[in-house]
Design an enzyme around this catalytic site. Sequence first.
Site, PDB file in Angstrom:
ATOM      1  N   TYR A  38       0.863  -1.190   0.000  1.00 37.20           N
ATOM      2  CA  TYR A  38       0.000   0.000   0.000  1.00 37.20           C
ATOM      3  C   TYR A  38       0.889   1.227   0.000  1.00 37.20           C
ATOM      4  O   TYR A  38       1.894   1.268  -0.709  1.00 37.20           O
ATOM      5  CB  TYR A  38      -0.979  -0.123   1.192  1.00 37.20           C
ATOM      6  N   LYS A  93     -20.284 -19.994 -11.708  1.00 33.07           N
ATOM      7  CA  LYS A  93     -19.410 -19.861 -12.892  1.00 33.07           C
ATOM      8  C   LYS A  93     -18.010 -19.454 -12.440  1.00 33.07           C
ATOM      9  O   LYS A  93     -17.007 -19.929 -12.981  1.00 33.07           O
ATOM     10  CB  LYS A  93     -19.990 -18.827 -13.863  1.00 33.07           C
TER      11      LYS A  93
HETATM   12  C1  PYR Z   1     -25.346 -23.869 -18.419  1.00 34.55           C
HETATM   13  C2  PYR Z   1     -25.891 -22.527 -18.568  1.00 34.55           C
HETATM   14  O1  PYR Z   1     -25.142 -21.580 -18.750  1.00 34.55           O
HETATM   15  C3  PYR Z   1     -27.311 -22.330 -18.542  1.00 34.55           C
HETATM   16  O2  PYR Z   1     -28.060 -23.300 -18.420  1.00 34.55           O
HETATM   17  O3  PYR Z   1     -27.729 -21.169 -18.640  1.00 34.55           O
HETATM   18 MG    MG Z   2     -26.126 -19.681 -18.582  1.00 34.39          MG
END
Ligand code: PYR
Ligand code: MG
Length: 413
Positions: A38, A93
Site C-alpha cells: 500500500y 461460474k
Molecule cells: C449452463 C448454462 O449456462 C445455462 O443453463 O444457462
Molecule cells: Mg447460462
Amino acid sequence: MSDFRQRALDYHEKPTPGKIRVELSKPAEGVDDLALAYSPGVAEPVREIANDPDAAYRYTAKGNMVAVISNGTAILGLGNLGPLASKPVMEGKALLFKRFAGLDAIDIEVKHRTTEEFINTVANIADTFGGINLEDIKAPECFEIEQELIKRCRIPVFHDDQHGTAIVTAAGMLNALEIQGKTIEDAKIVCMGAGAAAVACMELLIKCGAQREKIYMLDRKGVIHTRRDDLTEHKALFANNTDKRTLDDVMDGADIFVGVSGPDLLPPETLRLMADNPIVFACSNPDPEIKPELAHDVRSDLIMATGRSDYPNQVNNVLCFPFIFRGALDVRATAINDEMKVAAVEAIREISKEPVPDEVLKASKSESLTFGKHYIIPKPMDPRLCSRIAKAVAQAALDSGVARLDTLPASYK
Ligand SMILES: CC(=O)C(=O)O
Ligand SMILES: [Mg+2]
Ligand SMILES: NC(=O)C1=CN([C@@H]2O[C@H](COP(=O)(O)OP(=O)(O)OC[C@H]3O[C@@H](n4cnc5c(N)ncnc54)[C@H](OP(=O)(O)O)[C@@H]3O)[C@@H](O)[C@H]2O)C=CC1
C-alpha cells in the site's frame, strides 16, 4: 424438503455463505510488507500504468481475472428472476473458472432500466478485467449487448450462453452424428427454443455444414416460419418456408432435437416420430426438455445428452468457457473470434476420442468411458480440457491476428 434440495442449500450456506472468496497473493504481515503493498509502494505501479495501460497486466491481477456479469433475465431455464437471484449461478461460474482453469473470476449482478444502461455499466468497468463473460441475459437484448460491448471493449467479451453452449453443442453433435452414421449436411434438425443459446447453436451448426432450410426452430408460439409477422431479427434468420406449425409436425422424421428452452417440453410419444438413430440434446437446466430415462424407454436407438452432471453426455458450456478464456487471456487476445471457437470445437472433439485417464474415471464415478453413444463428449473434470483447448484457442488467436502477445506462453510449449 427433499434430501437433495436440503443438501444444495446447506452446500451454499455452510460453513460460510456463498462459493467464492478473495485470497491474498502477496505477503501482508508486517510494516515492510504494507509499505510495499500500500502506501508508499503502491504509487510505483500506479505511475507505470498511468504511463502505459498495458503495465496493468504486469502489476495487477487484471490478466488472470474474468468478470462474470448478468442481469438475471434468463437464469438457466428458470426465467427472469432478477439480478440478485442470479448470484448463486454467477458465483458458480466463478467457481468453475477457478477450479478448471485457474482463472480468478468475480460475479457482478447488474440492476438496470434500459439496455443502454447495462451496456454503459459494463463498458465503464471493463478495463478492470482481462475478459468479460456475459451470463444468463435473455434474448433478444443479449445480442445487442454483446455486439455493442465487443465494439467498446479492448478485452474479450463472450456471451457464454450463446457461444460457449454453441461450441460444446457442435462438438458433441458432430461426434454423435459420427456414431449414428449420419452427416450434418443431411440432418433434419429441430431446435426447441429461439433465444440466446438456440440462435448461436444453430448458427455454429450451420458453419459446421448444417443446411439452414433443414432447421426447424420453435418458440413459445410454435414453429418459426416465413408467414409469421411477430419475429425478432434473430428469429427471422430461422424462419422456415414451411406449412408445419407444431412440434409434432417438425419432429416427424427429424434426425436431431436440440432443446434450449425449458423443462419437460418434449413428450416421450413425440420422440417416436423421429428418424432411426436420432440424437436428442435436451440441454435446458436444471430440468431437461425430456428426462433421459423417459427418452430411453421409448427409443433404444437414440443418443441422449443433457446439460446436467448426473447423466452421461453432459452437453454444458462448462466444457468451454473456462478454457476458451484461459487461452484468450494467456495471449492477451482482444476478442474471441470464430477461428478461436472452431479451434475449441475441434479440441473438444479430439479429446472425446482418446483414452480417458483413471483420475477422470474416478471423479466421474465411472468404470470405463469409451467414445460411443454414452460418451460423446469429455467430462468437465478432465484435466486435458484446460491444456488442449486453451492451447488450441491461444494458437488460433495468434494465427488470426487478435493476440496482443507474439507467441504462446512458455508454459504452453
Ligand atoms: C449452463 C448454462 O449456462 C445455462 O443453463 O444457462
Ligand atoms: Mg447460462
Ligand atoms: N446446457 C447448456 O450448456 C446450456 C443450456 N441452456 C438452457 O437453454 C435454455 C434457454 O436459455 P437462453 O437461450 O439463455 O434463454 P433465452 O431466454 O434467451 O431463450 C429462451 C427461449 O426458450 C423459448 N421457450 C421457453 N419456453 C418455451 C416453451 N414452452 N415452448 C417453446 N419455446 C420456449 C423462448 O421462447 P420465446 O422466444 O417465445 O420467449 C426463448 O426463445 C435454458 O433452459 C438454459 O438452461 C442455456 C445455455 C447453456
